[in-house]
Design a protein around this motif. Structure first.
Motif, PDB file in Angstrom:
ATOM      1  N   SER A  82       0.844  -1.190   0.000  1.00 25.51           N
ATOM      2  CA  SER A  82       0.000   0.000   0.000  1.00 25.51           C
ATOM      3  C   SER A  82       0.879   1.240   0.000  1.00 25.51           C
ATOM      4  O   SER A  82       1.647   1.457   0.938  1.00 25.51           O
ATOM      5  CB  SER A  82      -0.901  -0.001   1.237  1.00 25.51           C
TER       6      SER A  82
ATOM      7  N   GLY B 124       1.736   3.501   3.196  1.00 25.99           N
ATOM      8  CA  GLY B 124       3.156   3.256   3.440  1.00 25.99           C
ATOM      9  C   GLY B 124       3.365   1.939   4.158  1.00 25.99           C
ATOM     10  O   GLY B 124       4.182   1.829   5.059  1.00 25.99           O
ATOM     11  N   ASN B 125       2.598   0.940   3.759  1.00 22.92           N
ATOM     12  CA  ASN B 125       2.547  -0.306   4.520  1.00 22.92           C
ATOM     13  C   ASN B 125       2.718  -1.520   3.627  1.00 22.92           C
ATOM     14  O   ASN B 125       2.316  -1.524   2.467  1.00 22.92           O
ATOM     15  CB  ASN B 125       1.186  -0.395   5.223  1.00 22.92           C
TER      16      ASN B 125
ATOM     17  N   VAL C 100       4.766  -4.965  13.097  1.00 18.46           N
ATOM     18  CA  VAL C 100       3.746  -4.568  14.072  1.00 18.46           C
ATOM     19  C   VAL C 100       2.418  -5.260  13.763  1.00 18.46           C
ATOM     20  O   VAL C 100       2.283  -5.923  12.727  1.00 18.46           O
ATOM     21  CB  VAL C 100       3.526  -3.033  14.080  1.00 18.46           C
ATOM     22  N   ASP C 101       1.460  -5.086  14.660  1.00 20.83           N
ATOM     23  CA  ASP C 101       0.082  -5.592  14.535  1.00 20.83           C
ATOM     24  C   ASP C 101       0.003  -7.075  14.165  1.00 20.83           C
ATOM     25  O   ASP C 101      -0.673  -7.434  13.198  1.00 20.83           O
ATOM     26  CB  ASP C 101      -0.720  -4.813  13.466  1.00 20.83           C
TER      27      ASP C 101
ATOM     28  N   ASN D 227       2.181  -6.390   9.937  1.00 21.49           N
ATOM     29  CA  ASN D 227       2.426  -5.236   9.077  1.00 21.49           C
ATOM     30  C   ASN D 227       3.875  -4.781   9.191  1.00 21.49           C
ATOM     31  O   ASN D 227       4.500  -4.937  10.234  1.00 21.49           O
ATOM     32  CB  ASN D 227       1.536  -4.055   9.490  1.00 21.49           C
ATOM     33  N   ASN D 228       4.373  -4.235   8.135  1.00 16.34           N
ATOM     34  CA  ASN D 228       5.712  -3.647   8.121  1.00 16.34           C
ATOM     35  C   ASN D 228       5.642  -2.291   7.439  1.00 16.34           C
ATOM     36  O   ASN D 228       4.755  -2.052   6.627  1.00 16.34           O
ATOM     37  CB  ASN D 228       6.688  -4.507   7.320  1.00 16.34           C
ATOM     38  N   ALA D 229       6.621  -1.434   7.761  1.00 12.52           N
ATOM     39  CA  ALA D 229       6.731  -0.179   7.010  1.00 12.52           C
ATOM     40  C   ALA D 229       7.232  -0.514   5.608  1.00 12.52           C
ATOM     41  O   ALA D 229       8.135  -1.332   5.441  1.00 12.52           O
ATOM     42  CB  ALA D 229       7.699   0.761   7.704  1.00 12.52           C
ATOM     43  N   LEU D 230       6.613   0.116   4.605  1.00 14.16           N
ATOM     44  CA  LEU D 230       6.957  -0.219   3.219  1.00 14.16           C
ATOM     45  C   LEU D 230       8.389   0.205   2.880  1.00 14.16           C
ATOM     46  O   LEU D 230       9.034  -0.377   2.014  1.00 14.16           O
ATOM     47  CB  LEU D 230       5.953   0.443   2.270  1.00 14.16           C
TER      48      LEU D 230
END
Lengths: 80, 398
Positions: free
Chosen positions: B149, B153-154, B205-206, B252-255
Motif C-alpha cells: 500500500s 506506506g505499509n 507490528v500488529d 504489518n511492516n513499514a513499506l
C-alpha cells in the motif's frame, strides 16, 4: 548466484527507500480532520444548496471527503 | 545445475538426474572436489507407526549404502548425523567391508569406507531406525499474501498454513491428564507440536494469529525494533502424529524497508522474502506453497526475478487481478507457486519492479471526489424541482 540486473537496481537505489506522503502515525488524525471538514462543508451546502454554493462548499467538501476517506481507512488499519 | 526431466517436464523415474556444470572444464588426469547438498522430502516413516502419548518416537530411513552416482566410484563413505545416540536398529552390511559395517560412534553412524570399485547405478539398500521425539512437520499448503500500500506506506503480510504432523499416531485416545503431567516438567520431549516460533523482521507490528474458530489467544509477540522480532504461537491443541492444524498469521511492516523508488520515472523496486514462517529446529517441509504479491491499484509490473539463496525451486507464475477495498479497476497480483520446498527458501528474495504513476495513485480519492460531487449536484438539481401545490407564486431562485 551471480548479480542480476534487478538486484543491481535494488542495490543502487539503497538511498531512496519508499517514503509515504503521510506517515502511519499521522494518518488517523489527518483522515479524521478531513472528514470533519467534509461533514461541516456538506452541512453548510445542505443549508443553502444553490448553484453558487456548489463550488464554494460542495467542491472542497468532496475533496476533503475523497482524501479523508483514504487516510481514514489507512489509519484504521485497512491499508488500501 | 539443471534437472533432467522428461518430455512433459516431470520425472517418474526412481532416480532424478541433475546435470552439474563445472565453472572450468576439467583437464584429463586432473581432480576436482564438488560438494552437493540436497533435501529428500517425505523420506522418513515412524516405526512403530503408533505409540503411546508419552512414548519416544522412532523414525526409519531407507537409503543406499552406495552413493547414488551415475559414474563408477572408487572410494566412498556415508556419514549419518542423527542428533541422537539412541539408534536401536540398523542394517549391517555383509561382504562390503572386512571390518564392522556400519560403525556407530555416539550420534554418528558411518557406512564405509568402501575401497572397492562400485559400478554406476549400483545400490545396496540399508535401513536405519533412530529416536526422534519431535514432531515431523509437513505443510500440505502454505498461502502467503504480500499486500503493498503506497497510501498507507505499509506492507501487509498474511500466511495461511495447513499443517500436519507425519509422526507416529497415538495408540490410545488423547489423555489430557497425561499431557498436563508431560508439560508440568516442560523439558519432557514429545512427538506432538507444542509451539511454533516465527521470526519476523525488526519493526513488524500488529501481528495476529487466528484459525477457523477465531482468535487464538495462546500467542506471544516479542517485538524488536533493532533486532529480529519473534512471534510465538501455541496451537489450540497439541498436534500429535496424524493430526492436522490450519491457521493464519499476519503482520504489518513499514513499506520503506521493502520498496525503493528509482531515480528515473515512476518506477519502484520491491524485494520480499519468498518464505518467512516458523523456524523450527526439526524443520518443516512444504508440499505446496503459493506466494501472492498484490501491488497497488494501477501499477504495472515490468519485471520480476529471484535473488539470493542456493535452493530456488521451480516457480510457476501467474498474473491476475485482485479486487479489494476502495478498488475500481483491481490490483495486479503476481502469484508464484512452488512444490516440495524446505525452510531454506527463506534466504531467497523476490524482486519486482513496477511502474506506479501519480495519476493511478490518485485514482482512489478522485473516484470518491467524483462520487461525492455528483451527490451534491443531484441535491442541488432536486432543489430546483417545485413540489408546491397550487399556483406558482415565487420565481425560482438560482
Amino acid at each position: 548466484m551471480s548479480a542480476t540486473p534487478l538486484l543491481d537496481i535494488w542495490e543502487a537505489s539503497a538511498s531512496q527507500p519508499f517514503q509515504p506522503s503521510i506517515g502511519k502515525s499521522a494518518q488517523l488524525t489527518i483522515g479524521f480532520t478531513l472528514l470533519s471538514i467534509a461533514l461541516l462543508l456538506s452541512g453548510l451546502f445542505g443549508l443553502n444548496n444553490t448553484l453558487k454554493n456548489l463550488p464554494l462548499y460542495g467542491l472542497p467538501a468532496s475533496l476533503a471527503f475523497g482524501f479523508g476517506a483514504v487516510y481514514m481507512i489507512c489509519g484504521c488499519g485497512v491499508y488500501v | 545445475m539443471t534437472a533432467v526431466t522428461g518430455a512433459d517436464g516431470t520425472t517418474v523415474e526412481p532416480s532424478q538426474y541433475y546435470i552439474v556444470t563445472l565453472p572450468t572444464p576439467l583437464a584429463p588426469k586432473e581432480q576436482t572436489t564438488i560438494s552437493i547438498s540436497y533435501y529428500v522430502l517425505g523420506a522418513v516413516t515412524p516405526v512403530p507407526a503408533s505409540i503411546r502419548q508419552e512414548e519416544k518416537q522412532y523414525l526409519s530411513y531407507s537409503f543406499s549404502a552406495y552413493f547414488p552416482s551415475a559414474y563408477p566410484t572408487l572410494k566412498q563413505k556415508t556419514n549419518m548425523k542423527l542428533g541422537t545416540a539412541d539408534i536401536p536398529s540398523y542394517t549391517s552390511t555383509t561382504g562390503l567391508r572386512t571390518s564392522k559395517d556400519p560403525e556407530v560412534q555416539g550420534t554418528k553412524l558411518t557406512y564405509g569406507q568402501y575401497d572397492t570399485r562400485v559400478e554406476a547405478g549400483a545400490s545396496y539398500s540399508v535401513t536405519i531406525r533412530y529416536e526422534f521425539t519431535k514432531p515431523v512437520l509437513v505443510a500440505s499448503l502454505l498461502e502467503r499474501d504480500i499486500e503493498v500500500s503506497h497510501w498507507g506506506g505499509n506492507l501487509a503480510a498474511e500466511e495461511r498454513y495447513w499443517l500436519r504432523n507425519d509422526g507416529a499416531t497415538l495408540i490410545d485416545h488423547f489423555d489430557r491428564v497425561k499431557w498436563a503431567m508431560q508439560n508440568f516438567a516442560s523439558s519432557l520431549p514429545s512427538s506432538a507440536l507444542r509451539e511454533l516460533k516465527v521470526p519476523l523482521r525488526a519493526g513488524s507490528v500488529d501481528p495476529y494469529f487466528t484459525d477457523d474458530i477465531g482468535n487464538v489467544s495462546t500467542s506471544r509477540y516479542r517485538p524488536g525494533l533493532v533486532r529480529e522480532a519473534s512471534l510465538e504461537l501455541k496451537p489450540r491443541y497439541p498436534v500429535f502424529g496424524g493430526w492436522k492444524y490450519s491457521f493464519r498469521i499476519g503482520w504489518n511492516n513499514a513499506l520503506g524497508s521493502f520498496a525503493r523508488k528509482l531515480k528515473v520515472g515512476n518506477s519502484y523496486v520491491l524485494s520480499v522474502p519468498v518464505l518467512e514462517g516458523p523456524r523450527m529446529q526439526e524443520g518443516i517441509q512444504y508440499e505446496n506453497m503459493q506466494l501472492n504479491i498484490i501491488l497497488p491499484e494501477g501499477s504495472k509490473i515490468t519485471k520480476w526475478e529471484t535473488a539470493g539463496g542456493t535452493n530456488v525451486p521451480e516457480l510457476a507464475v501467474e498474473q491476475t487481478v485482485h479486487k479489494t477495498f476502495m478498488d475500481t479497476l483491481g490490483r495486479q497480483k503476481l502469484t508464484l507457486r512452488a512444490r516440495n520446498v524446505v525452510d531454506e527458501l527463506r534466504d531467497v528474495n523476490v524482486l519486482i519492479s513496477y511502474e506506479y504513476s501519480l495519476l493511478s495513485a490518485l485514482r482512489k480519492p478522485i473516484s470518491i471526489i467524483l462520487g461525492t460531487m455528483s451527490v451534491f449536484v443531484v441535491a442541488w438539481s432536486l432543489s430546483l424541482v417545485n413540489t408546491s401545490i397550487g399556483k406558482r407564486t415565487k420565481k425560482m431562485i438560482i
